[in-house]
Design an enzyme around this catalytic site. Structure first.
Site, PDB file in Angstrom:
ATOM      1  N   HIS A 169      25.978  52.795  79.457  1.00 50.42           N
ATOM      2  CA  HIS A 169      25.829  51.873  78.312  1.00 50.42           C
ATOM      3  C   HIS A 169      24.596  52.180  77.460  1.00 50.42           C
ATOM      4  O   HIS A 169      24.435  51.589  76.383  1.00 50.42           O
ATOM      5  CB  HIS A 169      25.770  50.418  78.783  1.00 50.42           C
ATOM      6  CG  HIS A 169      27.049  49.939  79.393  1.00 50.42           C
ATOM      7  ND1 HIS A 169      28.237  49.948  78.701  1.00 50.42           N
ATOM      8  CD2 HIS A 169      27.334  49.463  80.630  1.00 50.42           C
ATOM      9  CE1 HIS A 169      29.206  49.491  79.492  1.00 50.42           C
ATOM     10  NE2 HIS A 169      28.687  49.200  80.667  1.00 50.42           N
ATOM     11  N   ASP A 205      34.719  54.236  84.556  1.00 50.57           N
ATOM     12  CA  ASP A 205      34.194  52.891  84.812  1.00 50.57           C
ATOM     13  C   ASP A 205      35.100  51.880  84.104  1.00 50.57           C
ATOM     14  O   ASP A 205      35.754  52.210  83.105  1.00 50.57           O
ATOM     15  CB  ASP A 205      32.760  52.816  84.255  1.00 50.57           C
ATOM     16  CG  ASP A 205      32.039  51.527  84.604  1.00 50.57           C
ATOM     17  OD1 ASP A 205      31.272  51.529  85.580  1.00 50.57           O
ATOM     18  OD2 ASP A 205      32.237  50.513  83.902  1.00 50.57           O
ATOM     19  N   HIS A 207      34.224  49.494  82.255  1.00 52.05           N
ATOM     20  CA  HIS A 207      33.702  49.210  80.916  1.00 52.05           C
ATOM     21  C   HIS A 207      33.649  50.469  80.052  1.00 52.05           C
ATOM     22  O   HIS A 207      33.450  51.571  80.571  1.00 52.05           O
ATOM     23  CB  HIS A 207      32.279  48.636  81.011  1.00 52.05           C
ATOM     24  CG  HIS A 207      32.156  47.404  81.853  1.00 52.05           C
ATOM     25  ND1 HIS A 207      31.816  47.453  83.195  1.00 52.05           N
ATOM     26  CD2 HIS A 207      32.335  46.104  81.541  1.00 52.05           C
ATOM     27  CE1 HIS A 207      31.789  46.215  83.682  1.00 52.05           C
ATOM     28  NE2 HIS A 207      32.097  45.376  82.706  1.00 52.05           N
ATOM     29  N   ASP A 294      34.315  49.477  89.443  1.00 51.88           N
ATOM     30  CA  ASP A 294      34.625  48.114  88.973  1.00 51.88           C
ATOM     31  C   ASP A 294      36.053  48.003  88.428  1.00 51.88           C
ATOM     32  O   ASP A 294      36.456  46.945  87.957  1.00 51.88           O
ATOM     33  CB  ASP A 294      33.587  47.602  87.954  1.00 51.88           C
ATOM     34  CG  ASP A 294      33.070  48.659  86.997  1.00 51.88           C
ATOM     35  OD1 ASP A 294      33.640  49.774  86.945  1.00 51.88           O
ATOM     36  OD2 ASP A 294      32.085  48.366  86.275  1.00 51.88           O
TER      37      ASP A 294
HETATM   38  N1  Q9C Z   1      31.040  38.419  80.482  1.00 51.18           N
HETATM   39  C1  Q9C Z   1      28.222  48.734  84.230  1.00 51.18           C
HETATM   40  O1  Q9C Z   1      29.263  48.563  84.853  1.00 51.18           O
HETATM   41  N2  Q9C Z   1      27.841  41.894  81.471  1.00 51.18           N
HETATM   42  N3  Q9C Z   1      27.704  47.791  83.413  1.00 51.18           N
HETATM   43  C2  Q9C Z   1      29.178  41.634  81.076  1.00 51.18           C
HETATM   44  C3  Q9C Z   1      30.832  39.836  80.661  1.00 51.18           C
HETATM   45  C4  Q9C Z   1      27.390  43.261  81.466  1.00 51.18           C
HETATM   46  C5  Q9C Z   1      28.367  46.531  83.193  1.00 51.18           C
HETATM   47  C6  Q9C Z   1      29.380  40.175  80.778  1.00 51.18           C
HETATM   48  C7  Q9C Z   1      28.220  44.223  82.241  1.00 51.18           C
HETATM   49  C8  Q9C Z   1      27.585  45.596  82.327  1.00 51.18           C
HETATM   50  C9  Q9C Z   1      27.447  49.988  84.396  1.00 51.18           C
HETATM   51 ZN    ZN Z   2      31.235  48.990  84.491  1.00 51.35          ZN
END
Ligand code: Q9C
Ligand code: ZN
Length: 356
Positions: A169, A205, A207, A294
């Site tokens: 990210h 991932d 995301h 995830d």
């Molecule tokens: N309501 C990684 O998996 N928060 N980062 C999300 C959703 C942040 C994930 C909130 C998620 C970051 C590396």
């Molecule tokens: Zn993630």
């Protein structure tokens, strides 16, 4: 299989994040990496190695040197601006440099306070810092770079970088989403610097890896291919749409595959097969996999329905590409299954890799 890991990540141990307006226990915790490390030891066939210090040059080949300089003293900066010890516990910004704030007015004066600087560089409330964060983030980069060296020149067909904190990210000039330095992007650039003509980052991932996409968006030598939850419903909300395909020399070198909630093994594997076709067409010298677990159906912040056997099949498909491969760890937050899922994915990769 070579596994690069270290204890340095343990010093990055904030305890909470703000999600949907609520303060909750942080999902990105030290036990994530520890449980994977122990599962790999128990599984056998995985050989741990310590990272070597690669200095700042490979980081500054990807990130704004001003960001790197800020992170080196961000904690002291924050602590000095805090009213009391309770606030000092961990650094989370309250005001962000939103594009609308100065629209039509040119750039702001550089921020002078600890809180101002944090809101200048960070883009969300999920990325708390503590005193040990910078050292842990530096070590995660060295882990990714050491794993890359093992594949580029160490005679290994693949390697696993057990990075924590994660990285995908983090854009060139920012931090967010639990990420500080973009480990996978730094590894990919390191390979280019070492002479690779083309490198692919395949991001699996849950995301979208907005940071990696941003870093290579205008580049034709680094392909970015990502399968992820549709940004219409999931973090990071503002990137990862299918019509984002790269710019300038990078036109066509970004591939985004947004996926629906409850995505099953078969649906996910069909998308992965298609993505791997794009990778093989690009014909990279090195494949960097941003591996997030995830996507697993039990993940507390994801909504896919991928199973443990499904993750093993994902590893098999990636191994079937027969490319020199560096697997860089990203997300995955169901601590109870992270170890088994990492073993499943990596064992799948090894099963289909020739002379792995
Ligand atoms: N309501 C990684 O998996 N928060 N980062 C999300 C959703 C942040 C994930 C909130 C998620 C970051 C590396
Ligand atoms: Zn993630």
């Amino acid at each position: 299989m070579q596994v690069v890991c270290s204890d340095a990540h343990l010093a990055h141990c904030p305890t909470h994040e703000v999600q949907g307006g609520r303060s909750i226990a942080l999902h990105e915790v030290p036990v994530r990496a520890e449980t994977i490390r122990h599962a790999l030891r128990d599984a056998g066939g995985f050989v741990e190695r310590a990272p070597t210090d690669h200095g700042l040059a490979p980081i500054e080949a990807v990130h704004d040197p001003d960001l790197v300089a800020y992170l080196a003293h961000a904690w002291q900066d924050w602590a000095a601006a805090c009213a009391d010890d309770e606030q000092r516990a961990e650094a989370i910004a309250d005001t962000y440099r939103h594009a609308a704030l100065r629209e039509g007015m040119g750039p702001a004066h550089p921020p002078q306070s600890g809180l101002g600087r944090l809101g200048y560089w960070c883009f969300d409330t999920a990325t708390p810092m503590v005193e040990g964060t910078y050292g842990a983030a530096r070590s995660a980069v060295d882990i990714a770079l050491t794993a890359t060296d093992l594949v580029l020149s160490g005679g290994h067909r693949n390697a696993y970088a057990l990075c924590r904190p994660p990285g995908h990210h983090a854009p060139r000039a920012g931090i967010g989403g639990y990420c500080f330095f973009n480990n996978a992007a730094i590894a990919a650039q390191h390979a280019i610097t070492a002479g690779a003509a083309r490198v692919t980052v395949l991001d699996v991932d849950y995301h979208h890896g907005n940071g990696t996409q941003q870093i290579f968006y205008g580049r034709g030598d680094v392909q970015y291919v990502s399968l992820h939850a549709d940004p219409d419903r999931a973090y990071p909300y503002f990137t990862g749409f299918a019509d984002e395909t790269g710019a300038d020399a990078g036109r066509g070198a970004t591939v985004n595959v947004p996926l629906p909630a409850h995505c099953t093994d078969d649906r996910y594997l069909a998308a992965l097969d298609q993505a791997l076709d794009d990778v093989l067409t690009f014909d990279p010298d090195l494949l960097v996999v941003s591996l997030g677990l995830d996507t697993y159906h039990g993940d507390p912040i994801g909504d896919f329905s991928v199973t443990t056997p499904g993750l093993a099949r994902c590893g098999e498909r990636v191994g079937g590409a027969q490319l020199p491969t560096v697997v860089v760890h990203e997300g995955g937050y169901d601590v109870a299954t992270l170890g088994a899922n990492a073993v499943a994915w990596l064992s799948g990769l090894l099963r289909t890799t020739r002379d792995g």
